[in-house]
Design a protein around this motif. Structure first.
Motif, PDB file in Angstrom:
ATOM      1  N   ARG A 131      83.199   0.509  10.225  1.00 14.80           N
ATOM      2  CA  ARG A 131      81.747   0.686   9.777  1.00 14.80           C
ATOM      3  C   ARG A 131      81.697   1.689   8.937  1.00 14.80           C
ATOM      4  O   ARG A 131      82.316   2.684   9.105  1.00 14.80           O
ATOM      5  CB  ARG A 131      81.017   0.746  11.307  1.00 14.80           C
ATOM      6  N   CYS A 132      80.427   1.740   8.219  1.00 12.39           N
ATOM      7  CA  CYS A 132      80.034   2.671   7.214  1.00 12.39           C
ATOM      8  C   CYS A 132      78.512   2.656   7.130  1.00 12.39           C
ATOM      9  O   CYS A 132      77.967   1.668   7.657  1.00 12.39           O
ATOM     10  CB  CYS A 132      80.615   2.587   5.856  1.00 12.39           C
ATOM     11  N   VAL A 133      78.033   3.596   6.481  1.00  8.87           N
ATOM     12  CA  VAL A 133      76.503   3.893   6.187  1.00  8.87           C
ATOM     13  C   VAL A 133      76.444   3.815   4.669  1.00  8.87           C
ATOM     14  O   VAL A 133      77.149   4.767   4.015  1.00  8.87           O
ATOM     15  CB  VAL A 133      75.730   4.868   6.870  1.00  8.87           C
ATOM     16  N   VAL A 134      75.530   3.122   4.119  1.00  7.83           N
ATOM     17  CA  VAL A 134      75.308   3.318   2.700  1.00  7.83           C
ATOM     18  C   VAL A 134      73.724   4.007   2.646  1.00  7.83           C
ATOM     19  O   VAL A 134      73.000   3.741   3.429  1.00  7.83           O
ATOM     20  CB  VAL A 134      75.255   1.838   1.664  1.00  7.83           C
ATOM     21  N   GLU A 135      73.800   5.185   1.928  1.00  3.93           N
ATOM     22  CA  GLU A 135      72.763   6.048   1.889  1.00  3.93           C
ATOM     23  C   GLU A 135      72.125   5.940   0.457  1.00  3.93           C
ATOM     24  O   GLU A 135      72.987   6.203  -0.375  1.00  3.93           O
ATOM     25  CB  GLU A 135      73.269   7.502   2.325  1.00  3.93           C
ATOM     26  N   LEU A 136      70.919   5.577   0.252  1.00  3.87           N
ATOM     27  CA  LEU A 136      70.157   5.746  -1.035  1.00  3.87           C
ATOM     28  C   LEU A 136      69.652   7.164  -1.396  1.00  3.87           C
ATOM     29  O   LEU A 136      69.466   7.862  -0.452  1.00  3.87           O
ATOM     30  CB  LEU A 136      69.240   4.643  -1.045  1.00  3.87           C
ATOM     31  N   GLU A 137      69.486   7.320  -2.665  1.00  5.48           N
ATOM     32  CA  GLU A 137      68.932   8.859  -3.067  1.00  5.48           C
ATOM     33  C   GLU A 137      67.674   9.159  -2.308  1.00  5.48           C
ATOM     34  O   GLU A 137      67.816  10.521  -2.263  1.00  5.48           O
ATOM     35  CB  GLU A 137      68.780   8.866  -4.509  1.00  5.48           C
ATOM     36  N   GLY A 138      67.024   8.245  -1.936  1.00  2.00           N
ATOM     37  CA  GLY A 138      65.794   8.823  -1.099  1.00  2.00           C
ATOM     38  C   GLY A 138      65.891   9.194   0.273  1.00  2.00           C
ATOM     39  O   GLY A 138      65.028   9.376   0.973  1.00  2.00           O
ATOM     40  N   GLY A 139      67.054   8.624   0.805  1.00  2.81           N
ATOM     41  CA  GLY A 139      67.431   9.110   2.174  1.00  2.81           C
ATOM     42  C   GLY A 139      67.548   7.926   3.086  1.00  2.81           C
ATOM     43  O   GLY A 139      67.873   8.051   4.195  1.00  2.81           O
ATOM     44  N   GLU A 140      67.076   6.579   2.447  1.00  2.00           N
ATOM     45  CA  GLU A 140      67.181   5.614   3.178  1.00  2.00           C
ATOM     46  C   GLU A 140      68.514   5.170   3.552  1.00  2.00           C
ATOM     47  O   GLU A 140      69.523   5.335   2.797  1.00  2.00           O
ATOM     48  CB  GLU A 140      66.656   4.407   2.424  1.00  2.00           C
ATOM     49  N   THR A 141      68.938   4.724   4.635  1.00  4.75           N
ATOM     50  CA  THR A 141      70.185   4.240   5.285  1.00  4.75           C
ATOM     51  C   THR A 141      70.428   2.877   5.777  1.00  4.75           C
ATOM     52  O   THR A 141      69.321   2.574   6.276  1.00  4.75           O
ATOM     53  CB  THR A 141      70.844   5.416   6.197  1.00  4.75           C
ATOM     54  N   THR A 142      71.566   2.291   5.644  1.00  4.95           N
ATOM     55  CA  THR A 142      71.687   0.906   6.111  1.00  4.95           C
ATOM     56  C   THR A 142      73.098   0.940   6.842  1.00  4.95           C
ATOM     57  O   THR A 142      73.875   1.412   6.116  1.00  4.95           O
ATOM     58  CB  THR A 142      71.598   0.121   5.038  1.00  4.95           C
ATOM     59  N   ASP A 143      73.415   0.598   8.148  1.00  5.94           N
ATOM     60  CA  ASP A 143      74.685   0.485   8.739  1.00  5.94           C
ATOM     61  C   ASP A 143      75.373  -0.664   8.270  1.00  5.94           C
ATOM     62  O   ASP A 143      74.575  -1.964   8.454  1.00  5.94           O
ATOM     63  CB  ASP A 143      74.409   0.433  10.151  1.00  5.94           C
ATOM     64  N   LEU A 144      76.586  -0.638   8.034  1.00  3.74           N
ATOM     65  CA  LEU A 144      77.259  -1.999   7.634  1.00  3.74           C
ATOM     66  C   LEU A 144      78.414  -2.078   8.424  1.00  3.74           C
ATOM     67  O   LEU A 144      79.210  -1.065   8.749  1.00  3.74           O
ATOM     68  CB  LEU A 144      77.827  -1.820   6.189  1.00  3.74           C
TER      69      LEU A 144
END
Length: 180
Positions: A131-144
């Motif tokens: 599993r991983c988390v992609v983090e965008l520059e504004g701090g938004e995250t999504t678990d994959l």
């Protein structure tokens, strides 16, 4: 994760126009001191548009990320965030190793925000395991997790693995022209 082996089978067209297996090769992932536990396998790619038929010979390319109209296929293992750094790491030597093994990758990284980067690519990222988390520059995250697919459209992002096991992804990156 250095030492992980994958098999790459490539088809092509023989001089007499018949389909053939052009190569059947085992590729081994490459680790780097700057990212202990990480593994990188450059599977295939090209720096420009392709034409068919092809003999199945691997196209030449020299950078980790493709230019506009180029593409890359890579398998990447991202270690858990808790993985300790390499003790007494010589940063100059580690940067030189990274530039040798993964040319162009380091220059895309934001030194003020570890792991954060942006490339002029559209990436199709398939989570194979872990599993991983992609983090965008504004701090938004999504678990994959396994079986998930992320379409990463040239935005600033970072990969995080706040779990106990590494995450392995297959990434197909297509070079794109950035307009601004």
């Amino acid at each position: 994760m250095s030492g992980l082996k994958i098999r790459r089978v490539v088809t092509g067209t023989s001089p007499d126009g018949k389909a053939m297996i052009a190569s059947d090769t085992v590729l081994e992932s490459d680790g780097i001191a700057m990212m202990p536990g990480a593994g990188f396998v450059s599977i295939w790619g090209a720096d420009g548009p392709q034409t068919l038929p092809t003999s199945g010979e691997k196209p030449d390319y020299t950078t980790w990320f493709p230019p506009a109209a180029g593409y890359r296929v890579e398998q990447i293992t991202i270690p858990p965030s808790s993985t300790p750094p390499t003790p007494d790491l010589d940063m100059a030597e580690a940067a030189a190793e990274m530039n040798r093994k993964l040319p162009g990758l380091l220059e895309h990284m934001d030194p003020k925000h570890p792991g954060m980067h942006r490339t002029d690519t559209i990436d199709v990222v398939y989570v194979m395991s872990g599993r991983c988390v992609v983090e965008l520059e504004g701090g938004e995250t999504t678990d994959l997790g396994p079986g998930d697919i992320l379409i990463q459209n040239g935005t600033r992002h970072a990969w995080r693995v706040p779990y106990d096991e590494p995450c392995t992804v297959l990434s197909i990156s297509v070079g794109a022209a950035r307009n601004g």
